[in-house]
Design a protein around this motif. Structure first.
Motif, PDB file in Angstrom:
ATOM      1  N   ARG B  46       0.804  -1.225   0.000  1.00 38.97           N
ATOM      2  CA  ARG B  46       0.000   0.000   0.000  1.00 38.97           C
ATOM      3  C   ARG B  46       0.837   1.276   0.000  1.00 38.97           C
ATOM      4  O   ARG B  46       0.329   2.368  -0.231  1.00 38.97           O
ATOM      5  CB  ARG B  46      -0.914   0.010   1.227  1.00 38.97           C
ATOM      6  CG  ARG B  46      -2.221  -0.723   0.997  1.00 38.97           C
ATOM      7  CD  ARG B  46      -3.152  -0.512   2.148  1.00 38.97           C
ATOM      8  NE  ARG B  46      -2.522  -0.928   3.399  1.00 38.97           N
ATOM      9  CZ  ARG B  46      -2.957  -0.551   4.596  1.00 38.97           C
ATOM     10  NH1 ARG B  46      -3.974   0.263   4.712  1.00 38.97           N
ATOM     11  NH2 ARG B  46      -2.353  -0.978   5.685  1.00 38.97           N
ATOM     12  N   TYR B  47       2.104   1.147   0.344  1.00 39.39           N
ATOM     13  CA  TYR B  47       2.957   2.337   0.420  1.00 39.39           C
ATOM     14  C   TYR B  47       4.068   2.315  -0.619  1.00 39.39           C
ATOM     15  O   TYR B  47       5.051   3.025  -0.489  1.00 39.39           O
ATOM     16  CB  TYR B  47       3.543   2.462   1.824  1.00 39.39           C
ATOM     17  CG  TYR B  47       2.552   3.041   2.813  1.00 39.39           C
ATOM     18  CD1 TYR B  47       2.376   4.416   2.925  1.00 39.39           C
ATOM     19  CD2 TYR B  47       1.767   2.208   3.608  1.00 39.39           C
ATOM     20  CE1 TYR B  47       1.458   4.947   3.810  1.00 39.39           C
ATOM     21  CE2 TYR B  47       0.841   2.734   4.501  1.00 39.39           C
ATOM     22  CZ  TYR B  47       0.693   4.107   4.593  1.00 39.39           C
ATOM     23  OH  TYR B  47      -0.219   4.632   5.462  1.00 39.39           O
ATOM     24  N   LYS B  48       3.892   1.503  -1.649  1.00 41.17           N
ATOM     25  CA  LYS B  48       5.054   1.324  -2.511  1.00 41.17           C
ATOM     26  C   LYS B  48       5.398   2.554  -3.342  1.00 41.17           C
ATOM     27  O   LYS B  48       6.491   2.650  -3.856  1.00 41.17           O
ATOM     28  CB  LYS B  48       4.907   0.066  -3.370  1.00 41.17           C
ATOM     29  CG  LYS B  48       3.964   0.140  -4.524  1.00 41.17           C
ATOM     30  CD  LYS B  48       4.086  -1.181  -5.305  1.00 41.17           C
ATOM     31  CE  LYS B  48       3.067  -1.249  -6.388  1.00 41.17           C
ATOM     32  NZ  LYS B  48       2.941  -2.596  -6.937  1.00 41.17           N
ATOM     33  N   TYR B  49       4.477   3.493  -3.450  1.00 37.86           N
ATOM     34  CA  TYR B  49       4.786   4.682  -4.243  1.00 37.86           C
ATOM     35  C   TYR B  49       5.197   5.889  -3.403  1.00 37.86           C
ATOM     36  O   TYR B  49       5.512   6.938  -3.936  1.00 37.86           O
ATOM     37  CB  TYR B  49       3.577   5.063  -5.108  1.00 37.86           C
ATOM     38  CG  TYR B  49       3.122   3.945  -6.002  1.00 37.86           C
ATOM     39  CD1 TYR B  49       3.998   3.393  -6.943  1.00 37.86           C
ATOM     40  CD2 TYR B  49       1.837   3.417  -5.907  1.00 37.86           C
ATOM     41  CE1 TYR B  49       3.596   2.354  -7.764  1.00 37.86           C
ATOM     42  CE2 TYR B  49       1.425   2.380  -6.730  1.00 37.86           C
ATOM     43  CZ  TYR B  49       2.305   1.853  -7.658  1.00 37.86           C
ATOM     44  OH  TYR B  49       1.910   0.831  -8.463  1.00 37.86           O
ATOM     45  N   THR B  50       5.108   5.758  -2.089  1.00 36.16           N
ATOM     46  CA  THR B  50       5.410   6.912  -1.246  1.00 36.16           C
ATOM     47  C   THR B  50       6.467   6.550  -0.213  1.00 36.16           C
ATOM     48  O   THR B  50       6.325   5.569   0.515  1.00 36.16           O
ATOM     49  CB  THR B  50       4.132   7.402  -0.542  1.00 36.16           C
ATOM     50  OG1 THR B  50       3.235   7.896  -1.537  1.00 36.16           O
ATOM     51  CG2 THR B  50       4.426   8.535   0.429  1.00 36.16           C
ATOM     52  N   ASP B  51       7.491   7.348  -0.203  1.00 31.94           N
ATOM     53  CA  ASP B  51       8.578   7.123   0.733  1.00 31.94           C
ATOM     54  C   ASP B  51       8.231   7.795   2.065  1.00 31.94           C
ATOM     55  O   ASP B  51       8.532   8.960   2.292  1.00 31.94           O
ATOM     56  CB  ASP B  51       9.860   7.707   0.135  1.00 31.94           C
ATOM     57  CG  ASP B  51      11.065   7.451   1.019  1.00 31.94           C
ATOM     58  OD1 ASP B  51      10.948   6.637   1.958  1.00 31.94           O
ATOM     59  OD2 ASP B  51      12.109   8.075   0.769  1.00 31.94           O
ATOM     60  N   VAL B  52       7.585   7.033   2.945  1.00 31.36           N
ATOM     61  CA  VAL B  52       7.118   7.589   4.214  1.00 31.36           C
ATOM     62  C   VAL B  52       8.293   8.034   5.078  1.00 31.36           C
ATOM     63  O   VAL B  52       8.248   9.074   5.735  1.00 31.36           O
ATOM     64  CB  VAL B  52       6.248   6.552   4.958  1.00 31.36           C
ATOM     65  CG1 VAL B  52       5.899   7.049   6.351  1.00 31.36           C
ATOM     66  CG2 VAL B  52       4.985   6.262   4.160  1.00 31.36           C
ATOM     67  N   PHE B 276      -1.846   6.658  -7.848  1.00 28.93           N
ATOM     68  CA  PHE B 276      -3.229   6.347  -7.503  1.00 28.93           C
ATOM     69  C   PHE B 276      -3.357   4.837  -7.405  1.00 28.93           C
ATOM     70  O   PHE B 276      -2.971   4.109  -8.329  1.00 28.93           O
ATOM     71  CB  PHE B 276      -4.192   6.863  -8.575  1.00 28.93           C
ATOM     72  CG  PHE B 276      -5.610   6.386  -8.380  1.00 28.93           C
ATOM     73  CD1 PHE B 276      -6.465   7.059  -7.514  1.00 28.93           C
ATOM     74  CD2 PHE B 276      -6.070   5.249  -9.026  1.00 28.93           C
ATOM     75  CE1 PHE B 276      -7.761   6.604  -7.312  1.00 28.93           C
ATOM     76  CE2 PHE B 276      -7.370   4.794  -8.825  1.00 28.93           C
ATOM     77  CZ  PHE B 276      -8.214   5.472  -7.966  1.00 28.93           C
ATOM     78  N   ALA B 277      -3.858   4.383  -6.281  1.00 29.21           N
ATOM     79  CA  ALA B 277      -4.195   2.963  -6.173  1.00 29.21           C
ATOM     80  C   ALA B 277      -5.605   2.905  -5.612  1.00 29.21           C
ATOM     81  O   ALA B 277      -5.876   3.431  -4.534  1.00 29.21           O
ATOM     82  CB  ALA B 277      -3.215   2.236  -5.262  1.00 29.21           C
ATOM     83  N   GLY B 278      -6.489   2.346  -6.365  1.00 28.11           N
ATOM     84  CA  GLY B 278      -7.885   2.306  -5.933  1.00 28.11           C
ATOM     85  C   GLY B 278      -8.362   0.868  -5.940  1.00 28.11           C
ATOM     86  O   GLY B 278      -8.419   0.234  -6.980  1.00 28.11           O
ATOM     87  N   ILE B 306       3.649   9.039 -13.331  1.00 25.43           N
ATOM     88  CA  ILE B 306       2.344   8.640 -12.797  1.00 25.43           C
ATOM     89  C   ILE B 306       2.346   7.131 -12.595  1.00 25.43           C
ATOM     90  O   ILE B 306       2.759   6.376 -13.476  1.00 25.43           O
ATOM     91  CB  ILE B 306       1.206   9.018 -13.775  1.00 25.43           C
ATOM     92  CG1 ILE B 306       1.005  10.533 -13.841  1.00 25.43           C
ATOM     93  CG2 ILE B 306      -0.090   8.321 -13.394  1.00 25.43           C
ATOM     94  CD1 ILE B 306       0.354  11.158 -12.635  1.00 25.43           C
ATOM     95  N   TYR B 307       1.915   6.709 -11.418  1.00 21.81           N
ATOM     96  CA  TYR B 307       1.715   5.281 -11.168  1.00 21.81           C
ATOM     97  C   TYR B 307       0.232   5.085 -10.911  1.00 21.81           C
ATOM     98  O   TYR B 307      -0.337   5.767 -10.069  1.00 21.81           O
ATOM     99  CB  TYR B 307       2.504   4.836  -9.938  1.00 21.81           C
ATOM    100  CG  TYR B 307       3.979   5.109 -10.057  1.00 21.81           C
ATOM    101  CD1 TYR B 307       4.821   4.224 -10.709  1.00 21.81           C
ATOM    102  CD2 TYR B 307       4.523   6.290  -9.533  1.00 21.81           C
ATOM    103  CE1 TYR B 307       6.175   4.484 -10.845  1.00 21.81           C
ATOM    104  CE2 TYR B 307       5.882   6.559  -9.661  1.00 21.81           C
ATOM    105  CZ  TYR B 307       6.701   5.657 -10.314  1.00 21.81           C
ATOM    106  OH  TYR B 307       8.036   5.931 -10.448  1.00 21.81           O
TER     107      TYR B 307
END
Ligand SMILES: Nc1ncnc2c1ncn2[C@@H]1O[C@H](COP(=O)(O)OP(=O)(O)O)[C@@H](O)[C@H]1O
Ligand SMILES: [Mg+2]
Lengths: 248, 398
Positions: B46-52, B276-278, B306-307
């Motif tokens: 769920r977090y693969k696109y954002t480097d928390v 965007f992951a929906g 864009i992912y």
């Protein structure tokens, strides 16, 4: 007014225009005829400044200015208008906003104030009626969901709004039934100003029955091979292009 | 991560004394969950696109000693606190539950219909790097109606981190609209979790509008738990520079006859990254589900990324579902057409961007806000949003 000298142009590395010479004087109507693939649209794109086409040789001068160094919008401000063979659909960009942006850009380029909202609305209404487009036009996306005929009428409508000094009509007659052809042809005549010049690209005589050319050119394989009076168009209508090729 | 656990352990007394017993009672479990989960890495799906982790890189200060004004929380609200936002499910939710001190409560009793939207404006203001943990709970009882206008802004060019957890309970036949408008600076990190539960016949609309941001991650989880519930999720993200915006949504069809409609649009310019992951989950019992999910993206430069990942998971057989995504570039033919008419290249691009976002904005039912957002989008595309820094969300109803 327009002087094209020894124009060579290529697209995708392939030479399409192979030395075009053409002079158009104010108020003159030139017809440009030729088979598919001859380079007619290429010539109109090159004049309008399409980025995909490269001029490799020659010059295009318009009202004493070098057209080839100008961006497409600058050329439009100089008075060049191209009625596209295949007008593109721009979903979501409303005709009203699009047309107002175009008019205001032109006004700005000549140091004029933007057009007032009500003046613009009136103008738009007046011109669209002449080509038989209904009042929904303003709130439709540019060519969005337009039929082939509507698109061509929309081109003439835009020409009328922008009042160009040189209109290039690229197969504005193709795909039109007789009624639509009449609307476009008569619309063009009514909406054109007296000193507007035009280059009318077509395969057929039928549009030229409305828009009567002063001079007719035949383009074959990137070269103008024959130039004559209106009777040349009639002859081509009857005999096709082969006889011209044979004389080369 | 340890530093936040240590902070919690060392400052526990201070945190508790400036908070509510309700919140304090949930901290211990949250801390345990946070210690176990750790910050999500990019390996977490769920977090693969954002480097928390990068959001936590600056050394933030926290204000833990703000005295709380008297607040009595109705039982219907208190009993629901933390029931949707499961601390074991997400590290950000756990961290927020561990540290949040204030609770913003919106409670609309049965049958009450609020005509005017409730505004929640958050303005970040600090001279040093600042972390804020916000917590909201919205309970809208049977047949009630409300809309919330949330505005998230930054005043200063400073490093900010906000975590926010929102729990929304939409009662039977109730209607809730949430408009979340973000206009934060490039140094703002926003990690927001929203959980909504929609009872039978209830309706939940969520509109997310990212006008400017730094690094933004919005998680939106909606459970349609009662028959005939419906939800609409609308999103617009206008990103450029190095901005990063990630919307992660889950629509959980857990009852029959529910409807969901989701449309997210991104315009990514310069070096921006959008994700965007929906996920739409249609459970076995959710027969007669209607669901439509779309993500469309306009990528304006070769560098923008864009992912997109729409996901449809269906366990019922009698359903009508569709999902899809597109990533497109500026329509060159359209640009040339407009330029041929005399419109400059920049303005032509602007018109295409406006047109691209028009359809999602057209779906916003609250008209004054719709107009206001159109205007905001236009100003954003024109690049002159910064002129309006002090202008709060004052337009719509004044
Ligand atoms: N974008 C392009 N890329 C490659 N070839 C092109 C392109 N546009 C036109 N051509 C080629 O140039 C030639 C002339 O095309 P065009 O100018 O459209 O002819 P006409 O309008 O006279 O039918 C054709 O052979 C066509 O395939
Ligand atoms: Mg052609």
């Amino acid at each position: 007014m327009l002087q094209i000298r020894n124009l060579h142009a290529s697209v995708g590395g392939k030479e399409i225009l192979k030395g075009i010479d053409l002079t158009v004087k104010p108020g003159e109507i030139h017809a440009l005829m030729g088979l598919n693939g001859a380079g007619k649209s290429t010539l109109s794109y090159v004049m309008a400044g399409h980025p995909a086409y490269t001029v490799t040789e020659g010059s295009v001068t318009y009202r004493g200015k070098d057209l080839l160094t100008m961006s497409p919008d600058e050329r439009a401000h100089e008075g060049i208008f191209l009625s596209f063979q295949q007008p593109v659909e721009i979903p979501g960009v409303m005709m009203f906003n699009f047309m107002r942006a175009a008019i205001n850009a032109k006004r700005k380029a000549s140091g004029q104030e933007p057009i007032g909202a009500s003046e613009f609305r009136t103008l738009m209404q007046e011109k669209r009626k002449l080509v038989g487009l209904d009042s929904r036009l303003a709130n439709r996306g540019v060519n969005e969901g337009f039929s082939g005929g509507e698109r061509k009428r929309n081109e003439i409508f835009q020409m009328a709004m922008l009042e160009p000094s040189l209109a290039i009509l690229d197969e504005t007659d193709s795909g039109l039934d007789v009624d639509a052809l009449r609307i476009v042809g008569e619309g063009f005549n009514r909406l054109r100003k007296e000193d507007t010049s035009a280059i009318v690209i077509t395969h057929y005589q039928r549009l030229l029955d409305y828009i009567r050319p002063d001079i007719v050119h035949v383009l074959i394989d990137g070269r103008i091979v024959k130039t004559g009076g209106p009777e040349l168009a009639t002859e081509i209508e009857q005999r096709g292009f082969d006889w011209i090729k044979e004389t080369l | 991560m340890n530093q936040y656990l240590e902070l919690f352990q060392e400052q526990r007394a201070l945190i508790d004394s400036n908070s509510l017993p309700l919140l304090n009672s949930c901290r211990e479990a949250a801390a345990e969950a946070f210690a176990r989960l750790g910050f999500p890495t990019k390996r977490v799906e769920r977090y693969k696109y954002t480097d928390v982790a990068s959001a936590f890189a600056p050394e933030y200060g926290l204000k833990l000693d703000t005295p709380l004004s008297q607040q009595t929380i109705p039982d219907v609200v208190a009993s629901r606190y933390g029931t949707l936002a499961d601390v074991n499910d997400d590290a950000i939710t756990a961290l927020n539950t561990m540290l949040a001190q204030e609770l913003t409560v919106v409670h609309i009793p049965a049958g009450e219909r609020r005509q005017q939207p409730i505004r929640l404006t958050r303005q970040l203001h600090s001279t040093v790097p600042l972390m804020q943990n916000r917590r909201l709970i919205v309970v809208v009882e049977e047949g009630a109606e409300v809309s919330l206008l949330m505005s998230d802004q930054t005043d200063d060019d400073q490093d900010f981190l906000t975590t926010q957890v929102t729990e929304i309970f939409v009662g039977k036949g109730a209607s809730v609209e949430v408009y979340d408008i973000e206009r934060t600076n490039a140094r703002c990190h926003r990690l927001h979790q929203l959980y909504a539960d929609v009872s039978a016949g209830g309706r939940f609309l969520h509109t997310s509008f990212t006008a400017t941001c730094g690094l933004t991650r919005n998680t939106t989880n909606v459970r349609l738990s009662g028959e005939g519930a419906s939800t609409e999720l609308l999103g617009t993200a206008i990103i450029d520079g190095q901005q990063h915006c990630d919307n992660n949504t889950l629509i959980d069809h857990a009852a029959p006859g529910c409807k969901s409609h989701e449309l997210y649009k991104y315009v990514a310019d310069e070096h921006a990254t959008g994700a965007f992951a929906g996920r739409v989950l249609v459970r076995q019992e959710a027969q007669q589900t209607e669901s439509q999910e779309t993500n469309a993206n306009l990528v304006c430069t070769p560098w923008a990324r864009i992912y997109t990942q729409p996901m449809l998971e269906i366990y019922a057989d009698d359903v009508q579902c569709s999902h899809g995504s597109t990533v497109g570039q500026m329509n060159e033919a359209a640009l040339f057409y407009m330029q041929q008419r005399g419109i400059g290249a920049d303005e032509a691009r602007l018109l295409l961007k406006q047109a691209f976002t028009a359809d999602v904005l057209n779906l916003i039912p609250f008209e004054p806000l719709r107009d206001w957002l159109r205007n905001l989008a236009n100003r954003r595309f024109e690049g002159d949003l910064n002129h309006c820094r002090t202008c709060q969300l004052c337009g719509p109803t004044k």
